[in-house]
Write an enzyme that holds these catalytic residues in place. Sequence first.
Site, PDB file in Angstrom:
ATOM      1  CD  GLU A   1      10.648  -1.708  11.202  1.00 36.22           C
ATOM      2  OE1 GLU A   1      10.700  -1.835  12.455  1.00 36.22           O
ATOM      3  OE2 GLU A   1       9.589  -1.457  10.588  1.00 36.22           O
TER       4      GLU A   1
ATOM      5  CG  ASP B   1      -0.223  -0.145   2.534  1.00 38.63           C
ATOM      6  OD1 ASP B   1       0.938  -0.595   2.543  1.00 38.63           O
ATOM      7  OD2 ASP B   1      -0.821   0.192   3.566  1.00 38.63           O
TER       8      ASP B   1
HETATM    9  C1  UGA Z   1       3.456  -0.359   9.292  1.00 34.20           C
HETATM   10  C2  UGA Z   1       4.762  -0.688   8.582  1.00 34.20           C
HETATM   11  O1  UGA Z   1       4.948   0.196   7.466  1.00 34.20           O
HETATM   12  C3  UGA Z   1       4.732  -2.138   8.089  1.00 34.20           C
HETATM   13  O2  UGA Z   1       5.897  -2.439   7.340  1.00 34.20           O
HETATM   14  C4  UGA Z   1       4.585  -3.031   9.294  1.00 34.20           C
HETATM   15  O3  UGA Z   1       4.471  -4.383   8.880  1.00 34.20           O
HETATM   16  C5  UGA Z   1       3.309  -2.647  10.039  1.00 34.20           C
HETATM   17  O4  UGA Z   1       3.275  -1.252  10.372  1.00 34.20           O
HETATM   18  C6  UGA Z   1       3.183  -3.432  11.332  1.00 34.20           C
HETATM   19  O5  UGA Z   1       2.776  -2.854  12.337  1.00 34.20           O
HETATM   20  O6  UGA Z   1       3.495  -4.606  11.312  1.00 34.20           O
HETATM   21  P1  UGA Z   1       0.915  -0.411   8.227  1.00 34.20           P
HETATM   22  O7  UGA Z   1       0.536   0.449   7.070  1.00 34.20           O
HETATM   23  O8  UGA Z   1       0.368  -0.084   9.565  1.00 34.20           O
HETATM   24  O9  UGA Z   1       2.502  -0.487   8.253  1.00 34.20           O
HETATM   25  O10 UGA Z   1       0.613  -1.963   7.907  1.00 34.20           O
HETATM   26  P2  UGA Z   1      -0.108  -2.637   6.667  1.00 34.20           P
HETATM   27  O11 UGA Z   1       0.201  -1.913   5.404  1.00 34.20           O
HETATM   28  O12 UGA Z   1      -1.532  -2.851   7.018  1.00 34.20           O
HETATM   29  O13 UGA Z   1       0.603  -4.073   6.612  1.00 34.20           O
HETATM   30  C7  UGA Z   1       1.942  -4.254   6.180  1.00 34.20           C
HETATM   31  C8  UGA Z   1       1.990  -5.327   5.080  1.00 34.20           C
HETATM   32  O14 UGA Z   1       1.516  -6.567   5.607  1.00 34.20           O
HETATM   33  C9  UGA Z   1       1.130  -4.988   3.866  1.00 34.20           C
HETATM   34  O15 UGA Z   1       1.809  -5.339   2.684  1.00 34.20           O
HETATM   35  C10 UGA Z   1      -0.115  -5.829   4.070  1.00 34.20           C
HETATM   36  O16 UGA Z   1      -0.788  -6.234   2.893  1.00 34.20           O
HETATM   37  C11 UGA Z   1       0.421  -7.032   4.833  1.00 34.20           C
HETATM   38  N1  UGA Z   1      -0.571  -7.640   5.753  1.00 34.20           N
HETATM   39  C12 UGA Z   1      -1.377  -6.859   6.516  1.00 34.20           C
HETATM   40  C13 UGA Z   1      -0.686  -9.012   5.815  1.00 34.20           C
HETATM   41  O17 UGA Z   1       0.036  -9.740   5.108  1.00 34.20           O
HETATM   42  N2  UGA Z   1      -1.631  -9.569   6.659  1.00 34.20           N
HETATM   43  C14 UGA Z   1      -2.456  -8.799   7.428  1.00 34.20           C
HETATM   44  O18 UGA Z   1      -3.305  -9.360   8.169  1.00 34.20           O
HETATM   45  C15 UGA Z   1      -2.315  -7.407   7.357  1.00 34.20           C
HETATM   46 MN    MN Z   2       0.799   0.040   5.068  1.00 34.17          MN
END
Ligand code: UGA
Ligand code: MN
Length: 254
Positions: free
Chosen positions: A198, A113
């Site tokens: 990280e 995203d």
């Molecule tokens: C922030 C950081 O930018 C992420 O790199 C980090 O993984 C995340 O926090 C975290 O707290 O772990 P954020 O925008 O809050 O990012 O998180 P998302 O974009 O919702 O998820 C990160 C990635 O994991 C995305 O590529 C998403 O598609 C994936 N994801 C999310 C999953 O594979 N499973 C899930 O249930 C939710």
């Molecule tokens: Mn994100």
Amino acid sequence: NTLFLITPTHTRPEQKAELTRLSQTLLLVPNLHWIVVEDSASKTLLVSKFLSECSLNYTHLNVKTPDNYKLQSKDPNWLKPRGVLQRNLALHWLRNNIDIQTQKGVVYFADDDNTYSLKLFEEMRDTKIVSVWPVGLVGGLRYEKPIVNNGKVTQWFTYWKPRRPFAMDMAGFAVNLHRFFEFKEAKFDYNVPRGYQESVLLQGLQVKMTDLEPKAELCTKILVWHTRTEKTKLKNEERMKMQFGHGSDPQIEL
Ligand code: UGA
Ligand code: MN
């Protein structure tokens, strides 16, 4: 140098839109290998078809996050880390499927995203150990960034937990592929404090502050933004079902 981009992704109404946006950026990046890891028990038809038609070099993997590690709908989004098992599976795949004698590369964790400038990919391509740069729209600030003094990273410009060993977002660094073969145990881990994903990876790779290579004009340019897509409300689907007996056509892929 091949760029290996690791993207965890999960099923939701916005998924195909995010993957479309990201993949069409990646089409403009030379010498790229996209590792897409679905958070699911099996590979979905949507992502399988999407990847087979996207014209990129890719590897499609999947691993499901166990329910106890998954955010519940009422949880605040920071409660549990996302993408942990998915990124680890991609690292495992790299270590078992790449011939490090012949393949030179750089690894970058590209969430589905975020918004990526094409310039970012050229900045990271000559990463020797770990390169770093600012990330926009993150940490409750306009940006977070490594603080650079005399060409070296000395500290972190963040509001939240600036004492973390590597106080940056996942989007803020890339690692030379070779490093993952030198330190085969390095991975992400659920058993670390919030905000330390990280740091735990980079410490596992035995990275020191003095190893960091500041990019994007000594960390003065924003080339990646931690954008987050609004959750789409689909409440009229239910209302339509109640009133007319059907909502939108599930045969039409979203
Ligand atoms: C922030 C950081 O930018 C992420 O790199 C980090 O993984 C995340 O926090 C975290 O707290 O772990 P954020 O925008 O809050 O990012 O998180 P998302 O974009 O919702 O998820 C990160 C990635 O994991 C995305 O590529 C998403 O598609 C994936 N994801 C999310 C999953 O594979 N499973 C899930 O249930 C939710
Ligand atoms: Mn994100």
